[in-house]
Scaffold this active site. Structure first.
Site, short mmCIF file in Angstrom:
data_model
loop_
_atom_site.label_atom_id
_atom_site.label_comp_id
_atom_site.label_asym_id
_atom_site.label_seq_id
_atom_site.Cartn_x
_atom_site.Cartn_y
_atom_site.Cartn_z
CD GLU A 127 -2.78 1.05 2.54
OE1 GLU A 127 -2.37 0.38 3.51
OE2 GLU A 127 -3.84 1.71 2.57
CE LYS B 152 -7.41 1.70 3.45
NZ LYS B 152 -6.09 2.05 4.04
CB CYS C 81 -5.09 -1.40 3.72
SG CYS C 81 -4.31 -1.43 5.37
#
Lengths: 379, 379
Positions: A120, A196, A233
């Site tokens: 990330e 995300k 994530c």
């Protein structure tokens, strides 16, 4: 009575003290089975050693079908420390990371990796814990033609490699920032981007100071090496997020992450592996590695004194097959490249065997969730 | 470099051969932490020994709040082998199992267990692999006043214990069978029932020969010891199933199961633990134990010759807290009673910390799933 038969994986807790046997039982119970390794040329190994880069490689077993040819590809996962301290000039930090990544891609290319994914926001320190806007916002770049994207386009074309580049994106018209993964196709063009979906608000990880939840949904990208998606994530904690990538056709879902040992280390082996099992696809869990120290102190919402260190990003990147068999993890402390040879046909084979898609009763849950949301508002 | 720091849990794979250290690291990385145990009276221990019943007990750590008193309760999970061979007369098999279970409840009562759960269809062999209707359908009983329910009502009252009894139910008016868990309250009354939501069609486990998917949804039962739900067996592979119990308010979800080593052993530690983490509740994963041999041969849809054995039910029952910390498992081969003292306040505490409920964007997924179902029909 054989203690491994009686106690299974729990026997290792006593075995470590008294009974140094049963390695095969541990592999079977902990990882599903022991995987074979790939042949990595000696010259590549010595280049990696000079770069202090750990290489681990595995070959997942595969089953030959009568009608479909195998679709065997090589997937690579990269975890790497920052190179310059975060107090260095921004341009210096970026350049050093670019150089580090260039040599890692060269190694991956010589190992015939077809799809490579980085951790990330790989092109910067994970500075969101500071809640400072400057200089960290300066690391943000365009997903079309930012510096790291331009670099990776060249390398993708050079090695006919699909490269997934998780960056801090700044959309150039609106100037809004996003936590984004750019998919660069094997011809060097940008195939698309995804963002995300779930933003944490826990301890040092309140990233909504910088960017909000994606509005792009759950895109799946059709590449020459299979249909891929990226769950960034904190999205790994959300089974519905994993589910939608599967429903949209993903065969591999990458999970580039940045998480530290005190927060999540005992959860790390569970979530991406569970997603592979339940969705009949491969998952590639990649964690940042190393300890990052920032120039000015910050607090972490845990009642402890202000400090400058984030905690230890514990690496431990690993790959899981649809049947739940997984590779061991990369190091907790070193830069590493994890390579696995997989057969994408395994997704449908395991789905036919276990049948979770057939038995998942989506119409029931679409209805239940809709009713729940209507009834309870913003739960 | 300390190898445990560098390699983490993977180091145990080499440690077993050469380095018998690091037990604490293994506990931390594998189970979250090492739990303390409860005091079990010596006379109870010796009764259990005479019964060849393994007892494991654990105390999860808890945090004192200022406004809410702790809600500490003891949860028990039972795994037990059948007593008579499945070729014995049906009434004999049932009686022997009832006697076995009576002595286990007595032991649990003396250990102050508040909620006790048995394995899937505990009052019969897991005969569904045979696809024979007789004599196995004779084991089915009413969820209101069947023989095992009547027995457990007495014991629930005697020990002020909530007892979850997973049975093969026969609804007495329609004569239809279901895979059901009956919740018997601490006053000895039937609080309600819930049924298996997802029915497997894999190898020896095509149970739809006998019963179909539940139409009762995802009920949560409010008991004096907390809000509980039951996700039966194959439902553990379905994250949406776990999710709905959480949305409906469950603080503990029991997963009474029957699964064999060749099918699922490396998945077993993953799924119920992932559910605890992602839904901020406790999970109690209970597996049948032992090897069952049937009077007439059957095939398993795997191309192998007909046989009379099902394979080994590997026990390994375990309990997970909302933060992912789990107990070790019961034995793979023995009857066992697993007891854990937990504080239900942990559910909200962990939810406040991690915030998965707050960040899960249910309105997005209700919409996405509804669109998916409309678009793709019966996917």
């Amino acid at each position: 009575m054989d203690p491994w038969n009686e106690h299974g994986v729990d026997h290792l807790l006593t075995a470590l003290e008294s009974d140094p046997r049963g390695l095969e039982s541990v592999y079977r119970l902990l990882y599903g089975q022991k995987l074979g390794s790939l042949v990595i040329p000696n010259e590549v190994r010595s280049i990696a050693e000079n770069e202090d880069l750990e290489i681990q490689s595995y070959s997942f077993p595969y089953v030959i079908e009568e009608l479909r040819p195998p679709r065997r590809i090589r997937v690579g996962a990269v975890q790497n420390k920052i190179v310059c301290p975060p107090s260095s000039p921004v341009a210096e930090q970026i350049l050093a990371l670019h150089n580090r990544v260039k040599s890692i891609i060269d190694i991956a290319g010589q190992c015939s990796v077809n799809i490579l994914c980085f951790q990330e926001t790989w092109a910067m320190p994970f500075a969101f814990c500071t809640r400072e806007k400057m200089p960290w916002c300066e690391f943000a770049e365009s997903a079309e033609d930012g510096p790291s994207i331009c670099l990776l386009k060249q390398y993708a074309k050079k090695y006919s490699m699909v490269i997934i580049s998780p960056i801090l994106e700044r959309e150039p018209i609106s100037n809004v920032m996003w936590n984004t993964a750019v998919i660069i196709n094997s011809d060097g063009s940008v195939l698309g981007k995804t963002r995300k979906n779930h933003i944490p608000r826990v301890g040092d990880f309140n990233e909504s100071t910088y960017y909000m939840e994606s509005q792009l949904g759950h895109p799946v990208f059709d590449t020459p090496y299979g249909r891929i998606a990226v769950n960034i994530c904190y999205g790994r904690h959300h089974p519905l997020n994993w589910l939608m990538y599967g429903l949209n056709g993903a065969e591999i879902v990458f999970n580039p992450s940045a998480t530290v040992d005190s927060l999540s280390e005992s959860l790390w082996p569970i979530e991406a592996r569970n997603a592979a099992i339940t969705n009949h696809y491969f998952t590639v869990a990649i964690n940042r590695v190393g300890t990052e120290s920032f120039p000015r102190e910050f607090t972490s919402g845990d009642g402890k004194p202000a400090h400058k260190e984030f905690g230890h990003f514990f690496g431990s990147s690993y790959i899981t097959a649809p049947d739940g068999v997984r590779t061991p993890g990369l190091s907790r402390t070193r830069n590493g490249l994890l390579i696995a040879e997989i057969d994408l046909n395994a997704c449908r084979q395991v789905q036919d065997h276990w049948g979770f898609r057939m038995t998942q009763r989506l119409e029931l849950y679409a209805k239940s969730l809709t009713e729940y949301v209507q009834k309870s508002g913003n739960h």
